[in-house]
Scaffold this motif. Sequence first.
Motif, short mmCIF file in Angstrom:
data_model
loop_
_atom_site.label_atom_id
_atom_site.label_comp_id
_atom_site.label_asym_id
_atom_site.label_seq_id
_atom_site.Cartn_x
_atom_site.Cartn_y
_atom_site.Cartn_z
N SER A 96 0.83 -1.21 0.00
CA SER A 96 0.00 0.00 0.00
C SER A 96 0.86 1.26 0.00
CB SER A 96 -0.94 0.00 1.21
OG SER A 96 -1.89 -1.03 1.07
N ASN A 97 1.95 1.24 0.76
CA ASN A 97 2.87 2.38 0.76
C ASN A 97 3.46 2.61 -0.63
OD1 ASN A 97 2.52 2.98 3.46
ND2 ASN A 97 4.28 1.77 4.13
N GLU A 98 3.84 1.53 -1.30
CA GLU A 98 4.42 1.65 -2.64
C GLU A 98 3.38 2.17 -3.63
OE1 GLU A 98 7.38 2.03 -5.10
OE2 GLU A 98 7.72 1.18 -3.10
N LEU A 99 2.13 1.71 -3.52
CA LEU A 99 1.07 2.22 -4.39
C LEU A 99 0.88 3.73 -4.17
CD1 LEU A 99 -1.61 -0.62 -4.19
CD2 LEU A 99 -0.41 0.15 -6.25
N CYS A 100 0.92 4.15 -2.92
CA CYS A 100 0.76 5.59 -2.62
C CYS A 100 1.94 6.39 -3.18
CB CYS A 100 0.62 5.81 -1.11
SG CYS A 100 -0.98 5.24 -0.49
N LYS A 101 3.15 5.85 -3.09
CA LYS A 101 4.31 6.53 -3.68
C LYS A 101 4.14 6.66 -5.19
CE LYS A 101 7.81 4.94 -0.38
NZ LYS A 101 8.99 4.07 -0.22
N MET A 102 3.70 5.58 -5.82
CA MET A 102 3.51 5.60 -7.27
C MET A 102 2.42 6.61 -7.64
SD MET A 102 3.86 1.50 -7.86
CE MET A 102 3.47 1.47 -9.59
N GLU A 105 3.85 10.10 -7.31
CA GLU A 105 4.79 10.38 -8.41
C GLU A 105 4.07 10.57 -9.74
OE1 GLU A 105 7.61 7.15 -8.42
OE2 GLU A 105 8.20 7.54 -6.33
N GLY A 106 2.75 10.43 -9.74
CA GLY A 106 1.98 10.64 -10.96
C GLY A 106 2.02 9.47 -11.92
N ALA A 114 -10.06 -0.22 -8.64
CA ALA A 114 -10.06 0.42 -9.96
C ALA A 114 -8.75 1.18 -10.12
CB ALA A 114 -11.25 1.37 -10.09
N PHE A 115 -8.06 0.93 -11.23
CA PHE A 115 -6.75 1.54 -11.48
C PHE A 115 -6.75 2.25 -12.82
CE2 PHE A 115 -5.73 -1.42 -8.22
CZ PHE A 115 -4.62 -0.90 -7.57
N GLU A 116 -5.89 3.27 -12.89
CA GLU A 116 -5.61 3.94 -14.15
C GLU A 116 -4.10 4.14 -14.24
OE1 GLU A 116 -6.44 8.07 -16.62
OE2 GLU A 116 -7.28 7.84 -14.61
N LEU A 117 -3.50 3.57 -15.26
CA LEU A 117 -2.07 3.79 -15.51
C LEU A 117 -1.95 5.08 -16.30
CD1 LEU A 117 -0.92 0.19 -16.51
CD2 LEU A 117 -1.00 1.23 -14.25
N LEU A 118 -1.22 6.03 -15.77
CA LEU A 118 -1.09 7.33 -16.43
C LEU A 118 -0.03 7.27 -17.52
CD1 LEU A 118 -1.39 9.54 -13.25
CD2 LEU A 118 -3.18 8.86 -14.86
N ASP A 119 -0.04 8.22 -18.42
CA ASP A 119 0.88 8.25 -19.55
C ASP A 119 2.34 8.23 -19.12
OD1 ASP A 119 -1.10 8.19 -21.45
OD2 ASP A 119 -1.27 10.36 -21.56
N ALA A 120 2.63 8.77 -17.93
CA ALA A 120 4.01 8.80 -17.46
C ALA A 120 4.55 7.41 -17.17
CB ALA A 120 4.11 9.65 -16.19
N LEU A 121 3.66 6.46 -17.00
CA LEU A 121 4.07 5.10 -16.66
C LEU A 121 4.25 4.29 -17.93
CD1 LEU A 121 4.58 2.92 -14.52
CD2 LEU A 121 2.16 2.42 -14.57
N SER A 122 5.48 3.87 -18.17
CA SER A 122 5.71 3.02 -19.34
C SER A 122 5.38 1.59 -18.97
CB SER A 122 7.17 3.12 -19.80
OG SER A 122 8.01 2.68 -18.77
#
Length: 132
Positions: A96-102, A105-106, A114-122
């Motif tokens: 959970s801490n790592e998810l919050c960091k991610m 970091e945008g 429910a998740f959304e991978l943002l454009d910054a994430l390759s």
Amino acid sequence: MEDTDLLRFPVDMLLRDHTLTSPVQIRFLQNLTLALAQAAQRLTRKLEDSIRRSIRERLLDYLSAQAHQAGSRVFPIPLNRQDLADYLFVDRSAMSNELCKMRDEGLLRFDRNAFELLDALSLTPEESDPNV
């Protein structure tokens, strides 16, 4: 947890005389082979997810696979936080801490499952973006 009906029957009835002549026999073996192949694929994916070193790598691999399965960068996952941590063989609070960091970091957004991978994430190198 769901109610399940179980059908039990002697397999030798389907495989009598070691010949496959009945459509029921052939269909049974096709379904059995498919079920075993799917189970092996799930176990292989789980093993691959579990051998990654960092929690972030495990999460990225899992979320990337879910995005590809959904065909979109916005997708639900079928697991709650504890189930996801168990699946990835990590501590729930550390995950959970790592998810919050991610998120901070945008890299992604999430609300429960429910998740959304943002454009910054390759996405992982072996997988292309499902939106391209």
